[in-house]
Every structure is written in structure tokens, then in C-alpha cells.
Design a protein around this motif. Sequence first.
Motif, PDB file in Angstrom:
ATOM      1  N   SER A  39       0.809  -1.228   0.000  1.00  0.00           N
ATOM      2  CA  SER A  39       0.000   0.000   0.000  1.00  0.00           C
ATOM      3  C   SER A  39       0.844   1.280   0.000  1.00  0.00           C
ATOM      4  O   SER A  39       0.300   2.377   0.065  1.00  0.00           O
ATOM      5  CB  SER A  39      -0.925   0.002   1.223  1.00  0.00           C
ATOM      6  N   SER A  41       2.664   4.537  -0.957  1.00  0.00           N
ATOM      7  CA  SER A  41       2.604   5.525  -2.037  1.00  0.00           C
ATOM      8  C   SER A  41       4.023   5.785  -2.531  1.00  0.00           C
ATOM      9  O   SER A  41       5.008   5.380  -1.892  1.00  0.00           O
ATOM     10  CB  SER A  41       1.988   6.826  -1.527  1.00  0.00           C
ATOM     11  N   ASP A  42       4.144   6.468  -3.657  1.00  0.00           N
ATOM     12  CA  ASP A  42       5.473   6.790  -4.179  1.00  0.00           C
ATOM     13  C   ASP A  42       6.272   7.608  -3.163  1.00  0.00           C
ATOM     14  O   ASP A  42       7.473   7.386  -2.970  1.00  0.00           O
ATOM     15  CB  ASP A  42       5.353   7.568  -5.487  1.00  0.00           C
TER      16      ASP A  42
END
Length: 366
Positions: A39, A41-42
Motif C-alpha cells: 500500500s 505511495s510513491d
Amino acid sequence: MLPASCLLPLKMIDALLEIYKTYRPEEGVAQKRNEQLRSLSDEQFACLQEVLLQHIQSGQEAQIAIAEDVVSDLVIHTSYSVDLLLRTMLQVGYAPLDHLFRAAGPHTKTELLAMLEKEDRPELVMGALAWIDSEEITARFAHWKRGETVALLDLYMFNAGWELDGNDQKRWLFTKSCFGLKAASNQIESSVSSIKCLWCDRPLYSLSDFPATYLEKLFDLASPVDNLSIPFCMYCTLFEPVPMTLKPGSEGKVDFSPRIAAGKRIEQPKYKLETSGGTLHLQIAGSMRDCFSAVDSGRSYNLSQIGGFPTWPQDANYPHCVECGKTMVFFMQVESMDFAVLQYEGVYHFFVCQGCSCEFAVQQSN
């Protein structure tokens, strides 16, 4: 010093890395941390990478080992690049697990080739390069094999799951399709097996009703029967692969190959080793999992599987077909922790010959 943008997710990353301080947590805890990785994020991954780089550059082995564990899970559970992390491990003198280099990018490959030129830790470099799937690396291995200039070259390739064919092309010895296995709900077999091993006269275990359709799905091998029953010896498979064959009219019951000597005897242990044998009933997962889910015997859960990459607690050992001499391919393994009927700890590997299709082999690693 971490960039300011990392301050917000840092608490989450610290909590995640705290879990990694336990080498092998409970399976549910491990699943939760893997979900966290999936999950990311970048921005969160960028911050995690900065923290891991600090771990690696600290020079403290315990910190680097935690980073390595995270990298191992990132490779399986995310599509994020770990190239910088692998390269930095090499630059600080750390030796990452060979199988992590399947995720190496161009910078790590360049680093490894530069190390090879300088003869810097050549065994590490060769083991790592074998895992990089590129035409350039395959061509280098073919060149080294023709010149017979690198010791243990075949072992490096075997450990990474491939060999060179007669045309100097890569031939995979495993399939990238993989289904998890566990004991079926009716796995309550406790009666003593009446079938005895030809080599040591101990009762045999038997893998019951293996769906032969999986051989067609994974290797395009047609089978004359719907289900296979494959016997194996808990003791003799520990010392060498035991050749097996599916004879015409046998109704799916695989037996010892006629190519092996019936009078052969394996040296018996000085300690008492008894087994009652029994039948293994399989429950196959309905969906596929990552083919490298069981690559690390120390960190993986549920090692039993159809297809995928085998668990090698020691160096890889793919047997050769007793009929045609070709290297056999791995198609399944069962692990004692997943099947209570298996009385001693071990991973049992099952192989099939892609050329002969009715020739099998079983061996054990522990």
C-alpha cells in the motif's frame, strides 16, 4: 538527515521497521507488514528508501540485515525498484542474498561487472550475475562455459534455476506459475504403509491423487492419466535423487525406475530412524502466488507448492533423467511443517523430465 518531506510518514516507517527486528514473526504479522508494503505511495516508498539507505550506510550488520529483509519483501510484493539499495549494499562491502539480484537494475549490473573486472569478491559476483535475466549476462555465461574459465559455473546457474542448452540459450528449470499447497482437510492418515522402499526397506510415503493436469498447465506435458500417485522414501531421498517412472497401464501409480538396481543399498545411519510412511492428501490453492514465495527457507511461510522456484536450504541439485540424460525440471515440493504425517523435518522436491514426460525423480533437502 532525512528530507523534510519524510517527516510525516516517518512514524509509519519506524513502526514497520520495528516488525522487521523479529527475524521470523508470526505469519499473520508478516502478512500485515507485506500489506503495508503493497500500500506504499510513491512518496512513502521514497522515504522508506532513504531510511534503508541510512541503515545500509551505517555499517552495522544488524541494521543492514533489516534493510535486506525489507528489500526481499519489496521485490516480491511491490514493483518498486531496489536497484539503488542493492548497489549500496555492494559498495559498503555487504553480501546480499543471491536471489535478490533478480531485481537488479542497470546500475547494479554495472557495479557487479566492475567488481568482476577487479576480481572483487568473484564468488559473490558470479552468484549475483546468474540471477540477472538479460541477454548480455546469458551470453557471458555461455562464453565462460565454452572457455571453461570459471569454476562452479553450472552451480551458479543451477542456483538461479537455469542452464545453457545446446544452442547456448537459457533453459529454465522451473516454471514461473506457482500454486500454494497444504494438507487437505481429510489428512488424518495414520496407518502404517505396506509399500516398502527398494533401497532401505522402510515404509514409503505416497503423494496421493496429484492432478496431472498441472503438468500440462505448467510444462505443456500431456499425461495418459488424470491423477498421479507418487511414492517416496523419507530416508533415501536425503542422499540422492530417486528415479521414478510411470509405466503403461499403471493407472497413475508411479514406481521405482527399472533403471535403478533393486539390490542397491543406502548406508544406514548409526542412530535409530523409524518411519511409518503414510499418504499425503493435497489441497491446492485456487489462485497463483509469486513464483519466488518459497525462495528463502528461513523467511518464507508455507513452502509447499506446485510450480514456482524450489526452496534450496543448500546448493541446488537438479537431477538428470535416467532415460535421456536431460536435466529434469522442478514441478512441486512438500514441506514437513505443512504435512503432519511427515515425521521428520525436510523439504521434498519432485522433478519431471520434459523430454520423456513419464520419468520423475524425488529428493529431499533439509
